[in-house]
Design an enzyme around this catalytic site. Structure first.
Site, PDB file in Angstrom:
ATOM      1  N   HIS A  97      14.027  18.271  17.682  1.00 10.81           N
ATOM      2  CA  HIS A  97      14.989  18.973  16.816  1.00 10.81           C
ATOM      3  C   HIS A  97      14.627  18.606  15.380  1.00 10.81           C
ATOM      4  O   HIS A  97      14.381  17.422  15.094  1.00 10.81           O
ATOM      5  CB  HIS A  97      16.416  18.527  17.113  1.00 10.81           C
ATOM      6  CG  HIS A  97      16.836  18.717  18.539  1.00 10.81           C
ATOM      7  ND1 HIS A  97      17.584  19.793  18.981  1.00 10.81           N
ATOM      8  CD2 HIS A  97      16.575  17.967  19.650  1.00 10.81           C
ATOM      9  CE1 HIS A  97      17.785  19.681  20.281  1.00 10.81           C
ATOM     10  NE2 HIS A  97      17.193  18.602  20.725  1.00 10.81           N
ATOM     11  N   GLU A 107      19.886  15.396  15.509  1.00  9.64           N
ATOM     12  CA  GLU A 107      21.158  15.802  16.158  1.00  9.64           C
ATOM     13  C   GLU A 107      22.177  14.671  15.984  1.00  9.64           C
ATOM     14  O   GLU A 107      23.288  14.894  15.510  1.00  9.64           O
ATOM     15  CB  GLU A 107      20.890  16.058  17.626  1.00  9.64           C
ATOM     16  CG  GLU A 107      19.916  17.208  17.833  1.00  9.64           C
ATOM     17  CD  GLU A 107      20.541  18.336  18.605  1.00  9.64           C
ATOM     18  OE1 GLU A 107      20.544  18.261  19.833  1.00  9.64           O
ATOM     19  OE2 GLU A 107      21.035  19.271  17.978  1.00  9.64           O
ATOM     20  N   HIS A 120      13.538  14.087  21.786  1.00 11.33           N
ATOM     21  CA  HIS A 120      14.288  13.797  23.013  1.00 11.33           C
ATOM     22  C   HIS A 120      13.333  13.775  24.206  1.00 11.33           C
ATOM     23  O   HIS A 120      12.644  14.771  24.464  1.00 11.33           O
ATOM     24  CB  HIS A 120      15.374  14.856  23.232  1.00 11.33           C
ATOM     25  CG  HIS A 120      16.494  14.739  22.262  1.00 11.33           C
ATOM     26  ND1 HIS A 120      17.364  15.773  21.977  1.00 11.33           N
ATOM     27  CD2 HIS A 120      16.886  13.695  21.479  1.00 11.33           C
ATOM     28  CE1 HIS A 120      18.248  15.377  21.091  1.00 11.33           C
ATOM     29  NE2 HIS A 120      17.988  14.107  20.760  1.00 11.33           N
TER      30      HIS A 120
HETATM   31  C1  MJ2 Z   1      20.054  22.545  26.698  1.00 19.23           C
HETATM   32  C2  MJ2 Z   1      19.403  21.203  26.868  1.00 19.23           C
HETATM   33  C3  MJ2 Z   1      18.673  20.956  28.005  1.00 19.23           C
HETATM   34  C4  MJ2 Z   1      18.075  19.713  28.173  1.00 19.23           C
HETATM   35  C5  MJ2 Z   1      17.250  19.436  29.402  1.00 19.23           C
HETATM   36  C6  MJ2 Z   1      18.220  18.717  27.200  1.00 19.23           C
HETATM   37  C7  MJ2 Z   1      18.957  18.981  26.069  1.00 19.23           C
HETATM   38  S1  MJ2 Z   1      19.151  17.724  24.866  1.00 19.23           S
HETATM   39  N1  MJ2 Z   1      18.947  18.356  23.423  1.00 19.23           N
HETATM   40  O1  MJ2 Z   1      20.507  17.271  24.994  1.00 19.23           O
HETATM   41  O2  MJ2 Z   1      18.135  16.734  25.120  1.00 19.23           O
HETATM   42  C8  MJ2 Z   1      19.553  20.212  25.875  1.00 19.23           C
HETATM   43 ZN    ZN Z   2      17.370  17.743  22.482  1.00 22.20          ZN
END
Ligand code: MJ2
Ligand code: ZN
Length: 229
Positions: A97, A107, A120
């Protein structure tokens, strides 16, 4: 046609719950991490968080329309200990992000401060569940490692292997393979202190299925590596 979620006043986080009911839940992410309130937990120190990843080449990178995502299912990877109890979690994918400028983009925030971006690494609980999709329906289904990006003069070689392919996937839905070998271990900071809490996916459908582990120490990338448009 289903409305596209986004970050504008008409399709952003304040209205996600209209289409994605879990977005109105009690353990929604991201959060602002208030360091003065965060409490240390000696149990976490007793059960050290450990990780083991494989190096992989030809991983597929996708333009999700909200950033890039690398599909990296690794049956040989293990994330365990710390807040994860006795369960073992396996790497599924990692994504990033970032914002329009390096003053924003992460985030999570720390004491109200945003970082330039946030990586992430998404894992799922293979001890209890049979698939990633099934795990994402349970409160302990996923474990996500969050790593903040700080902008500096030093380029991050591993991130460069990824962002160097972005010119091939300029549009949502496009994908390509990353020729270089990627070792997810190299994304992690040297200092392994972290904050952890029970939260959710940070974007729709916002499932409340994530054990968050957010590293305190950011990694350094260049402006170009994290403000790609
Ligand atoms: C929509 C979504 C899917 C997945 C696997 C992971 C996230 S996050 N940004 O919370 O890591 C978001
Ligand atoms: Zn994410």
């Amino acid at each position: 046609m289903a409305a596209e979620w986004g970050y504008s006043p008409t399709n952003g986080p304040d209205v996600w719950a209209r289409l994605f009911p879990q977005a109105g839940g009690a353990r929604q992410s991201p959060v602002d991490i208030c360091t003065s309130i965060a409490s240390s937990d000696s149990n976490l120190e007793m059960k050290k968080l450990t990780f083991a990843y494989e190096s992989q080449s030809d991983l597929r990178i996708l333009n999700t329309g909200h950033g890039w995502k690398v599909e990296a299912p690794q049956s040989g990877s293990r994330l365990e200990g710390g807040p994860l109890g006795e369960d073992i979690y396996q790497l599924e994918q990692f994504h990033c992000h970032w914002g329009e400028t390096s003053a924003e983009g992460s985030e999570h925030t720390v004491d109200g401060r945003a970082y330039a971006g946030e990586l992430h690494l998404v894992h799922w609980n293979t001890t209890k569940y049979q698939s990633f999709a099934e795990a994402a329906q349970h409160p302990d289904g996923l474990a996500v490692l969050g790593v903040f990006f700080d902008v500096g003069n030093e380029s991050n070689d591993e991130i460069e292997k990824i962002v160097s392919t972005l010119s091939e996937i300029k549009f949502k839905g496009q994908f390509t393979d990353i020729p270089d070998v990627i070792d997810p271990t190299t994304f992690l900071p040297s200092g392994l202190g972290y904050w952890t809490y029970l939260g959710s996916l940070t974007t729709p459908p916002c499932n409340e299925c994530v054990i968050w582990i957010v590293y305190k120490e950011p990694i350094t990338v260049t402006e170009e590596q994290v403000t790609y448009h």
